[in-house]
Each structure stands twice: as C-alpha cells, then as structure tokens.
Design a protein around this motif. Structure first.
Motif, PDB file in Angstrom:
ATOM      1  N   SER A 148      -9.978 -68.401  80.779  1.00  0.00           N
ATOM      2  CA  SER A 148      -9.599 -67.075  80.311  1.00  0.00           C
ATOM      3  C   SER A 148      -8.505 -66.475  81.170  1.00  0.00           C
ATOM      4  O   SER A 148      -8.504 -66.628  82.394  1.00  0.00           O
ATOM      5  CB  SER A 148     -10.826 -66.153  80.331  1.00  0.00           C
ATOM      6  OG  SER A 148     -10.493 -64.841  79.954  1.00  0.00           O
ATOM      7  N   ILE A 149      -7.585 -65.772  80.505  1.00  0.00           N
ATOM      8  CA  ILE A 149      -6.580 -64.948  81.175  1.00  0.00           C
ATOM      9  C   ILE A 149      -6.954 -63.497  80.897  1.00  0.00           C
ATOM     10  O   ILE A 149      -7.066 -63.086  79.740  1.00  0.00           O
ATOM     11  CB  ILE A 149      -5.172 -65.273  80.671  1.00  0.00           C
ATOM     12  CG1 ILE A 149      -4.785 -66.682  81.114  1.00  0.00           C
ATOM     13  CG2 ILE A 149      -4.166 -64.245  81.178  1.00  0.00           C
ATOM     14  CD1 ILE A 149      -3.541 -67.214  80.458  1.00  0.00           C
ATOM     15  N   ARG A 150      -7.165 -62.739  81.938  1.00  0.00           N
ATOM     16  CA  ARG A 150      -7.742 -61.404  81.819  1.00  0.00           C
ATOM     17  C   ARG A 150      -6.730 -60.335  82.212  1.00  0.00           C
ATOM     18  O   ARG A 150      -6.173 -60.367  83.310  1.00  0.00           O
ATOM     19  CB  ARG A 150      -8.963 -61.336  82.731  1.00  0.00           C
ATOM     20  CG  ARG A 150      -9.734 -60.036  82.684  1.00  0.00           C
ATOM     21  CD  ARG A 150     -10.689 -60.033  81.536  1.00  0.00           C
ATOM     22  NE  ARG A 150     -11.650 -58.947  81.671  1.00  0.00           N
ATOM     23  CZ  ARG A 150     -12.121 -58.266  80.646  1.00  0.00           C
ATOM     24  NH1 ARG A 150     -11.733 -58.548  79.415  1.00  0.00           N
ATOM     25  NH2 ARG A 150     -12.997 -57.292  80.824  1.00  0.00           N
ATOM     26  N   LEU A 151      -6.464 -59.395  81.307  1.00  0.00           N
ATOM     27  CA  LEU A 151      -5.598 -58.248  81.586  1.00  0.00           C
ATOM     28  C   LEU A 151      -6.389 -56.991  81.220  1.00  0.00           C
ATOM     29  O   LEU A 151      -6.421 -56.577  80.060  1.00  0.00           O
ATOM     30  CB  LEU A 151      -4.304 -58.307  80.784  1.00  0.00           C
ATOM     31  CG  LEU A 151      -3.347 -59.461  81.078  1.00  0.00           C
ATOM     32  CD1 LEU A 151      -3.545 -60.604  80.095  1.00  0.00           C
ATOM     33  CD2 LEU A 151      -1.892 -58.980  81.001  1.00  0.00           C
ATOM     34  N   GLN A 152      -7.032 -56.399  82.211  1.00  0.00           N
ATOM     35  CA  GLN A 152      -7.907 -55.253  81.961  1.00  0.00           C
ATOM     36  C   GLN A 152      -8.067 -54.460  83.245  1.00  0.00           C
ATOM     37  O   GLN A 152      -8.067 -55.020  84.325  1.00  0.00           O
ATOM     38  CB  GLN A 152      -9.269 -55.729  81.446  1.00  0.00           C
ATOM     39  CG  GLN A 152     -10.157 -54.677  80.810  1.00  0.00           C
ATOM     40  CD  GLN A 152     -10.862 -53.793  81.819  1.00  0.00           C
ATOM     41  OE1 GLN A 152     -11.217 -54.260  82.901  1.00  0.00           O
ATOM     42  NE2 GLN A 152     -11.046 -52.527  81.501  1.00  0.00           N
ATOM     43  N   GLY A 153      -8.202 -53.155  83.116  1.00  0.00           N
ATOM     44  CA  GLY A 153      -8.448 -52.326  84.290  1.00  0.00           C
ATOM     45  C   GLY A 153      -7.770 -50.980  84.270  1.00  0.00           C
ATOM     46  O   GLY A 153      -8.111 -50.096  85.058  1.00  0.00           O
ATOM     47  N   GLU A 154      -6.786 -50.790  83.374  1.00  0.00           N
ATOM     48  CA  GLU A 154      -6.091 -49.504  83.335  1.00  0.00           C
ATOM     49  C   GLU A 154      -7.048 -48.367  82.993  1.00  0.00           C
ATOM     50  O   GLU A 154      -6.947 -47.270  83.553  1.00  0.00           O
ATOM     51  CB  GLU A 154      -4.939 -49.552  82.321  1.00  0.00           C
ATOM     52  CG  GLU A 154      -3.773 -50.427  82.726  1.00  0.00           C
ATOM     53  CD  GLU A 154      -3.987 -51.901  82.392  1.00  0.00           C
ATOM     54  OE1 GLU A 154      -3.104 -52.715  82.731  1.00  0.00           O
ATOM     55  OE2 GLU A 154      -5.029 -52.241  81.801  1.00  0.00           O
ATOM     56  N   ALA A 155      -7.984 -48.624  82.065  1.00  0.00           N
ATOM     57  CA  ALA A 155      -8.956 -47.581  81.721  1.00  0.00           C
ATOM     58  C   ALA A 155      -9.846 -47.265  82.912  1.00  0.00           C
ATOM     59  O   ALA A 155     -10.165 -46.094  83.177  1.00  0.00           O
ATOM     60  CB  ALA A 155      -9.793 -48.022  80.524  1.00  0.00           C
ATOM     61  N   ASP A 156     -10.252 -48.282  83.656  1.00  0.00           N
ATOM     62  CA  ASP A 156     -11.118 -48.084  84.814  1.00  0.00           C
ATOM     63  C   ASP A 156     -10.406 -47.319  85.929  1.00  0.00           C
ATOM     64  O   ASP A 156     -11.062 -46.647  86.726  1.00  0.00           O
ATOM     65  CB  ASP A 156     -11.589 -49.434  85.342  1.00  0.00           C
ATOM     66  CG  ASP A 156     -12.354 -50.214  84.287  1.00  0.00           C
ATOM     67  OD1 ASP A 156     -13.583 -50.293  84.397  1.00  0.00           O
ATOM     68  OD2 ASP A 156     -11.723 -50.731  83.352  1.00  0.00           O
ATOM     69  N   ALA A 157      -9.081 -47.430  85.983  1.00  0.00           N
ATOM     70  CA  ALA A 157      -8.316 -46.729  87.010  1.00  0.00           C
ATOM     71  C   ALA A 157      -8.339 -45.216  86.811  1.00  0.00           C
ATOM     72  O   ALA A 157      -7.905 -44.466  87.692  1.00  0.00           O
ATOM     73  CB  ALA A 157      -6.873 -47.225  87.029  1.00  0.00           C
ATOM     74  N   ASN A 158      -8.864 -44.768  85.679  1.00  0.00           N
ATOM     75  CA  ASN A 158      -9.004 -43.345  85.412  1.00  0.00           C
ATOM     76  C   ASN A 158     -10.467 -42.893  85.482  1.00  0.00           C
ATOM     77  O   ASN A 158     -10.779 -41.763  85.100  1.00  0.00           O
ATOM     78  CB  ASN A 158      -8.448 -43.013  84.028  1.00  0.00           C
ATOM     79  CG  ASN A 158      -6.937 -43.123  83.979  1.00  0.00           C
ATOM     80  OD1 ASN A 158      -6.237 -42.337  84.615  1.00  0.00           O
ATOM     81  ND2 ASN A 158      -6.427 -44.096  83.241  1.00  0.00           N
ATOM     82  N   ASN A 159     -11.345 -43.760  85.966  1.00  0.00           N
ATOM     83  CA  ASN A 159     -12.763 -43.458  86.004  1.00  0.00           C
ATOM     84  C   ASN A 159     -13.303 -43.821  87.386  1.00  0.00           C
ATOM     85  O   ASN A 159     -13.267 -44.985  87.773  1.00  0.00           O
ATOM     86  CB  ASN A 159     -13.495 -44.246  84.914  1.00  0.00           C
ATOM     87  CG  ASN A 159     -14.978 -44.004  84.889  1.00  0.00           C
ATOM     88  OD1 ASN A 159     -15.719 -44.583  85.677  1.00  0.00           O
ATOM     89  ND2 ASN A 159     -15.423 -43.166  83.964  1.00  0.00           N
ATOM     90  N   ALA A 160     -13.796 -42.836  88.114  1.00  0.00           N
ATOM     91  CA  ALA A 160     -14.210 -43.078  89.499  1.00  0.00           C
ATOM     92  C   ALA A 160     -15.311 -44.130  89.589  1.00  0.00           C
ATOM     93  O   ALA A 160     -15.229 -45.064  90.391  1.00  0.00           O
ATOM     94  CB  ALA A 160     -14.679 -41.768  90.140  1.00  0.00           C
ATOM     95  N   GLY A 161     -16.350 -43.995  88.769  1.00  0.00           N
ATOM     96  CA  GLY A 161     -17.448 -44.957  88.818  1.00  0.00           C
ATOM     97  C   GLY A 161     -17.034 -46.328  88.358  1.00  0.00           C
ATOM     98  O   GLY A 161     -17.410 -47.348  88.957  1.00  0.00           O
ATOM     99  N   GLY A 162     -16.245 -46.385  87.285  1.00  0.00           N
ATOM    100  CA  GLY A 162     -15.764 -47.666  86.780  1.00  0.00           C
ATOM    101  C   GLY A 162     -14.877 -48.377  87.768  1.00  0.00           C
ATOM    102  O   GLY A 162     -14.938 -49.607  87.910  1.00  0.00           O
TER     103      GLY A 162
END
Length: 252
Positions: A148-162
């Motif tokens: 797998s190639i994974r591109l994810q995390g921008e949403a989490d960068a706006n959520n302290a707990g995430g």
C-alpha cells in the motif's frame, strides 16, 4: 504467476486534485493518453459515512470492474493521482501491477479510517471498506495484493486528539490489513510540512514513529514539492509518482 495489486489509499492527495491539463508540456508528455497496460479499480467519495459499497469513479459503471488507467479531464478535483506516473515507471522497470485506489476526500484517520474487525463492508468504517475493495480487486483482476501507498493525515493535522494518536491509530489499521496479508509492504507519504493545520508537526512526528517500528515500511517526505493549499499541484503529483516508483522497487 498472478499480477501484483498495489493499493493507493488515503484522502484528497491520494485521490489527486489538479487537472492533468495543467502539467508541464501537456499533452506532449503522454499523460493525455489512456495507459492500457495498467488496469485500475477505484473508489472515491466526498463523504465516507454515506459512501455505498460500490465502486465510485468517473468513467465506468458503478457496479465495478477494471478500468483503463487514464486522466479524466474536466473540473479541478479528483482527476488523477500519483498512479499516472508511478505505474508507467514500474512498467518501464519490468513490474506490471494493477492499481486499487480507495480515496475518501477529507477523511480522518481518527474517525473514518479507524481500524475495526466489523464486516461486511457497510457503514462509515473506511478501513473495512478498503479491505473489501482489495478483496474484490483480487477477485475481479485475478491478482495478489502486495502493498500500500498511503497519503493521509491532513484532516488529522486539524484535530488535536487525532494528531496525537496518529501512529497508534494507523498501526492498528495496518495490523488489521496484515491479518489478511501478513507480508504486505507499506509506503507512507508524510503530510506536507506546508499544508497547514495546527497540529501538522505532531502528525509528521507520529508518522515517522510509525514507520520506524512497524517493519516492511518506508517513508517519503515530499515537502520540497509545490502545493496549493494542502494539495500537490499536477506537476508535483507526477514527480511524487516518480519518487514512489523508486521506493516500490526498493521495498519489493
């Protein structure tokens, strides 16, 4: 021997954002043409909580089946991703592979992608939707999932707990996938350092921690590439595809 299946998964940068027509030298660079040597199955949606258990993409029927890997012109969102360059370069290196793409725009690891053992693939859990997609792709294309190639995390960068729990949440998700495919590899593209989010640095640190400990994993920091907002430009997407092809060959 069954052909390999490589997954591209995550949120909007996995989906692809900018029109292929904006690439340098278009169409002389070849990205205007369908690339029939590679077949692809794809899911994309704007809201994972209402995403039905069907293949969703422009260019082919919703009930599924492989499609030609080609740009889809028009508009500015979800037109092509790193696969346009990645699979051309793999082909040139003698690696013929299929692509499965599960890209849910705006999805967060802390909610939509949280690992679960629930099945069948209904409801909001993108992790299980993704596993179902891989199983369907293996069956429809008579291929074998390898990584797998994974591109994810921008949403989490706006959520302290995430952001703080990114590594733990992603490790649980990868573990769920590896229950079914124990030898699968994992390549992570770090969140771009300039993409914004109050917790961008936290996510990036968590991503490095994850790759350092899960095994059979590699990481790419493409923060030198141009972005608009949180999204790689068309030219940056193609360059990222080139770099990913090298990483795939290195981890194979």
């Amino acid at each position: 021997m069954r052909r390999a299946l490589i997954s591209i998964d995550g949120q909007s940068n996995a989906d692809g954002t900018y029109d292929v027509a904006s690439t340098t030298g278009y169409p002389g660079n070849g990205y205007a043409s369908a690339y029939s040597r590679v077949l692809m199955m794809e899911r994309r949606a704007n809201d994972s909580t209402t995403d039905p258990p069907l293949w969703q993409t422009r260019g082919h029927v919703a009930d599924g089946g492989p499609i030609a890997l080609s740009p889809r012109p028009g508009g500015t969102a979800g037109l092509f991703g790193v696969e346009l360059k990645l699979f051309r370069d793999l082909d040139a290196a003698g690696i013929l592979a299929y692509c499965n793409k599960t890209s849910i725009r705006g999805s967060g690891l802390y909610n939509n992608w949280a690992a679960s053992v629930d099945y069948p693939r209904v409801g909001p859990n993108v992790c299980e939707i993704h596993i179902g997609d891989l199983r369907e792709a293996e069956d429809a294309m008579d291929c074998r999932y390898v990584g797998s190639i994974r591109l994810q995390g921008e949403a989490d960068a706006n959520n302290a707990g995430g952001a703080a729990a990114w590594a733990a949440n992603e490790e649980a998700r990868v573990a769920r996938v590896r229950q079914l495919w124990p030898d699968s590899w994992y390549i992570l593209v770090m969140v771009h350092s300039g993409s914004g989010g109050s917790f961008n640095a936290t996510v990036r640190a968590q991503q490095q921690q994850l790759v350092a400990r899960i095994g059979r994993a590699r990481i790419i920091d493409a923060s030198d590439l141009a972005i608009i907002g949180a999204h790689y430009t068309a030219d940056s997407t193609i360059e990222l595809g080139r770099r990913l092809a090298l990483e795939v060959q290195a981890i194979w």
